[in-house]
Design a protein around this motif. Structure first.
Motif, PDB file in Angstrom:
ATOM      1  N   ALA A  65      -0.601   2.343   8.840  1.00 14.18           N
ATOM      2  CA  ALA A  65       0.473   3.256   8.436  1.00 14.18           C
ATOM      3  C   ALA A  65       1.237   2.704   7.237  1.00 14.18           C
ATOM      4  N   ALA A  66       1.462   1.396   7.210  1.00 19.23           N
ATOM      5  CA  ALA A  66       2.145   0.787   6.065  1.00 19.23           C
ATOM      6  C   ALA A  66       1.348   1.015   4.785  1.00 19.23           C
ATOM      7  N   ARG A  68      -0.941   3.458   4.313  1.00 22.72           N
ATOM      8  CA  ARG A  68      -1.084   4.895   4.041  1.00 22.72           C
ATOM      9  C   ARG A  68       0.183   5.474   3.417  1.00 22.72           C
ATOM     10  N   TRP A  69       1.347   5.114   3.960  1.00 24.40           N
ATOM     11  CA  TRP A  69       2.585   5.680   3.443  1.00 24.40           C
ATOM     12  C   TRP A  69       3.210   4.823   2.346  1.00 24.40           C
ATOM     13  N   GLY A  70       2.701   3.618   2.174  1.00 24.04           N
ATOM     14  CA  GLY A  70       3.180   2.777   1.086  1.00 24.04           C
ATOM     15  C   GLY A  70       2.146   2.688  -0.022  1.00 24.04           C
ATOM     16  N   ARG A  71       1.266   3.670  -0.077  1.00 24.13           N
ATOM     17  CA  ARG A  71       0.136   3.641  -1.003  1.00 24.13           C
ATOM     18  C   ARG A  71       0.560   3.486  -2.460  1.00 24.13           C
ATOM     19  N   ARG A  72       1.524   4.236  -2.880  1.00 24.38           N
ATOM     20  CA  ARG A  72       1.943   4.176  -4.286  1.00 24.38           C
ATOM     21  C   ARG A  72       2.473   2.779  -4.620  1.00 24.38           C
ATOM     22  N   GLY A 121      -5.462   1.853   5.129  1.00 27.50           N
ATOM     23  CA  GLY A 121      -4.490   2.943   5.111  1.00 27.50           C
ATOM     24  C   GLY A 121      -4.260   3.463   3.705  1.00 27.50           C
ATOM     25  N   ALA A 122      -4.184   2.545   2.737  1.00 29.23           N
ATOM     26  CA  ALA A 122      -3.924   2.937   1.350  1.00 29.23           C
ATOM     27  C   ALA A 122      -5.053   3.782   0.771  1.00 29.23           C
ATOM     28  N   ARG A 124      -6.962   5.596   2.554  1.00 24.38           N
ATOM     29  CA  ARG A 124      -7.080   6.732   3.474  1.00 24.38           C
ATOM     30  C   ARG A 124      -8.433   6.798   4.190  1.00 24.38           C
TER      31      ARG A 124
END
Length: 193
Positions: A65-66, A68-72, A121-122, A124
């Motif tokens: 999750a870190a 995936r949602w911190g991808r940028r 996660g990053a 996806r």
């Protein structure tokens, strides 16, 4: 992570209540100590095993999750830090094309685990694929660590020391090979005029 002696105290005092959250934070030594406490009769092995597997998978999910949602932030900062945004792209492409092999490798090395889980996660990696391969790695790994604890868990301080030293050594080797790969295979950025 608390010291192994603190983990022993917490698990003997609170038992099942703390196995799950401690397994999220630091699965290997908690698994070994839980095996030791199973051998000593403080806890019931099969229930502890299920809690260890669930805690480990939950920790993996948090790392995913870190990423995936911190991808940028992950892609930009890591690429800028290394000066090799192309490397981040190549690593991401490799992981997205080879998720099973990469996730199982990360699960078994322990040292590379967090970085690979966040990267999964990053880039996806599908959640179903991610959890399937992590489950395939976690089930036997947790069982082996629990059995080690059951058989020689009274030596948990020494085992923790070895886990730390081996983990650091593996991390250094992986960092060396990743650095070598970048140096050898990723062309340097050409400054624009």
């Amino acid at each position: 992570m608390p010291s192994p002696d603190v983990v022993v105290h917490l698990l003997t005092s609170y038992g099942y209540l703390l196995v799950f959250p401690l397994a999220i934070v630091e699965g290997p030594i908690v698994s070994i100590i839980a095996g030791f406490l199973t051998a000593e009769g403080y806890v019931y092995g099969p229930l502890i095993y299920v809690l260890l597997v669930l805690g480990d998978l939950c920790g993996d999910g948090i790392a995913y999750a870190a990423g995936r949602w911190g991808r940028r932030v992950f892609g930009t900062r890591v690429g800028s830090f290394t000066g090799r945004k192309e490397y981040v792209k190549r690593a991401s492409t490799y992981l997205s094309k080879n998720p099973g092999r990469t996730l199982l490798f990360a699960k078994l090395t322990h040292s590379a685990g967090f970085i690979v889980l966040v990267t999964a996660g990053a880039v996806r990696v599908p959640l179903r694929t991610f959890f399937w391969y992590n489950l395939l790695g976690t089930v036997p790994k947790s069982l082996v660590l629990l059995l080690v604890g059951y058989l020689v868990g009274s030596q948990y301080r020494t085992i923790d020391s070895y886990i730390t030293k081996i983990g650091f050594g593996v991390f250094v080797l992986i960092a060396f090979f990743v650095g070598w790969f970048i140096w050898k295979h990723v062309p340097p950025e050409i400054p624009e005029d």
